[in-house]
Design an enzyme around this catalytic site. Structure first.
Site, short mmCIF file in Angstrom:
data_model
loop_
_atom_site.label_atom_id
_atom_site.label_comp_id
_atom_site.label_asym_id
_atom_site.label_seq_id
_atom_site.Cartn_x
_atom_site.Cartn_y
_atom_site.Cartn_z
N SER A 152 -14.14 -2.71 3.00
CA SER A 152 -13.64 -2.00 4.20
C SER A 152 -15.17 -1.21 4.71
CB SER A 152 -12.61 -1.14 3.88
OG SER A 152 -12.60 0.23 4.65
N TYR A 165 -8.01 5.59 -0.54
CA TYR A 165 -8.22 4.41 -0.07
C TYR A 165 -9.85 4.35 -0.14
CZ TYR A 165 -8.62 0.76 3.57
OH TYR A 165 -8.64 -0.36 4.35
P1 NAD Z 1 -1.31 -5.04 6.99
O1 NAD Z 1 -0.73 -3.68 6.61
O2 NAD Z 1 -1.08 -5.69 8.25
O3 NAD Z 1 -1.12 -6.13 5.88
C1 NAD Z 1 -1.27 -5.82 4.54
C2 NAD Z 1 -0.52 -6.90 3.95
O4 NAD Z 1 -0.45 -6.53 2.41
C3 NAD Z 1 1.08 -7.13 4.34
O5 NAD Z 1 1.12 -8.49 4.36
C4 NAD Z 1 1.80 -6.56 3.19
O6 NAD Z 1 3.08 -7.08 3.09
C5 NAD Z 1 0.85 -6.91 2.02
N1 NAD Z 1 1.26 -5.86 1.06
C6 NAD Z 1 1.44 -4.32 1.07
N2 NAD Z 1 1.74 -4.04 -0.08
C7 NAD Z 1 2.13 -5.08 -0.85
C8 NAD Z 1 2.38 -5.08 -2.21
N3 NAD Z 1 3.02 -3.83 -3.11
N4 NAD Z 1 2.69 -6.37 -2.82
C9 NAD Z 1 2.09 -7.47 -2.09
N5 NAD Z 1 1.66 -7.35 -0.96
C10 NAD Z 1 1.67 -6.17 -0.18
O7 NAD Z 1 -2.78 -4.55 7.02
P2 NAD Z 1 -4.25 -5.47 7.37
O8 NAD Z 1 -5.01 -4.43 8.17
O9 NAD Z 1 -3.93 -6.68 7.77
O10 NAD Z 1 -4.97 -5.07 6.01
C11 NAD Z 1 -5.28 -6.24 5.34
C12 NAD Z 1 -6.55 -6.00 4.39
O11 NAD Z 1 -7.54 -5.59 5.08
C13 NAD Z 1 -6.17 -4.66 3.45
O12 NAD Z 1 -6.87 -4.81 2.14
C14 NAD Z 1 -7.09 -3.63 4.23
O13 NAD Z 1 -7.22 -2.53 3.29
C15 NAD Z 1 -8.07 -4.28 4.69
N6 NAD Z 1 -8.72 -3.66 5.97
C16 NAD Z 1 -8.12 -3.27 6.99
C17 NAD Z 1 -8.70 -2.79 8.12
C18 NAD Z 1 -8.14 -2.66 9.51
O14 NAD Z 1 -8.84 -1.94 10.27
N7 NAD Z 1 -7.00 -2.97 9.78
C19 NAD Z 1 -10.07 -2.27 7.79
C20 NAD Z 1 -10.67 -2.47 6.75
C21 NAD Z 1 -9.99 -3.37 5.51
#
Ligand code: NAD
Length: 260
Positions: A152, A165
């Site tokens: 991130s 986080y």
């Molecule tokens: P999102 O919330 O849309 O997706 C998260 C996924 O993780 C979902 O499929 C959810 O069901 C799964 N998940 C959550 N809790 C869980 C659990 N207890 N057991 C199993 N699966 C679980 O979010 P996203 O933005 O697609 O995030 C994906 C990754 O990218 C994460 O690690 C997030 O921290 C990272 N990220 C996102 C952003 C952003 O701007 N969206 C930026 C930096 C990093």
């Protein structure tokens, strides 16, 4: 016909039900990989997207909030039984909880560290153990295991109201380097992709706050929120043989956020 970049590779993608994980799963399938999605949530949407391309997708359910080291080893064993081997692991599943640091609860802190840092570490351990004990021997001499952790901007910055986080994502950057260092000689590449501000569920509250939304947009040189598909290309590259000499790198895909 042009060879697909991940033809017949077996890829595990955690958190593949939606958002960034779904985009990675779809991109891997498009490049010829057999994808196994792991999620607490239903993965029907991802399955139908991938199967409509004529590619393979298997969904396994797991709740990472209660996931132990033994669960990680059992899961890796299950995938190798199902698909015969593993070539790629993407630790993508993650959560975010927002609160001022003085009020940040023990429950939120523990959940963040467990789901975003501890479980990815256990899965890295389990897949590397399989590779070192059986996988590597059964593979062609130049085959490699590819691990990609989703980091991130808060692997580099402090963030606002998200201390748990930030701790977890700074930790992910640290274990990416630690494991890359230890395992490069074993033909295991460990790298990370650091997404900028991407329009998913994770960032919905930020986009719904007009002030934060504008402040974020004003700081992104590209001038728009990223899309999950913007992240997938870097994950394909790091999983491919083109990235065999890349170890412990963190690839920022952020529309220029960190360059500002
Ligand atoms: P999102 O919330 O849309 O997706 C998260 C996924 O993780 C979902 O499929 C959810 O069901 C799964 N998940 C959550 N809790 C869980 C659990 N207890 N057991 C199993 N699966 C679980 O979010 P996203 O933005 O697609 O995030 C994906 C990754 O990218 C994460 O690690 C997030 O921290 C990272 N990220 C996102 C952003 C952003 O701007 N969206 C930026 C930096 C990093």
């Amino acid at each position: 016909m042009e060879q697909k970049r991940l033809q017949n590779k077996v890829a595990i993608v955690t958190g593949a039900s939606r958002g960034i994980g779904q985009a990675i799963a779809v991109a891997y399938a498009r490049e010829g990989a057999k994808v196994v999605g792991i999620d607490i949530a239903d993965q029907t949407d991802t399955a139908s997207k991938i199967q409509s391309m004529g590619a393979q997708f298997a969904a396994l359910q797991a709740d990472f909030s209660k996931f132990t080291r033994k669960d990680a080893f059992d899961l890796i064993a299950k995938v190798t039984q199902l698909q015969g081997r593993i070539d790629i692991l993407v630790n993508n599943a993650g959560i975010i909880r927002r609160a001022p640091a003085v009020d940040y609860s023990e429950e939120d802190w523990n959940a963040l560290i467990h789901i975003n840092l501890t479980v990815p570490f256990f899965l890295c351990q389990a897949v590397a153990k399989w590779w070192l004990t059986t996988g590597r021997e059964q593979s062609p001499p130049n085959a490699r295991l590819k691990i990609i952790n989703i980091a991130s901007m808060l692997s580099f910055q402090g963030g606002i109201l998200v201390p748990g986080y930030t701790a977890s994502k700074s930790g992910i950057a640290g274990i990416t380097r630690a494991l890359a260092n230890e395992w490069a000689k074993e033909r295991i590449n460990v790298n990370a992709v650091a997404p900028g501000y991407i329009a998913t569920e994770n960032t919905r509250p930020l986009r719904e706050d007009p002030k934060r939304n504008q402040a974020i947009l004003d700081r992104i040189p590209e001038g728009r929120w990223g899309l999950p598909e913007d992240i997938a290309g870097g994950c394909v590259f790091l999983a491919s043989s083109e990235a065999d000499y890349i170890n412990g790198a963190i690839l920022n895909i952020d529309g220029g956020w960190l360059a500002r």
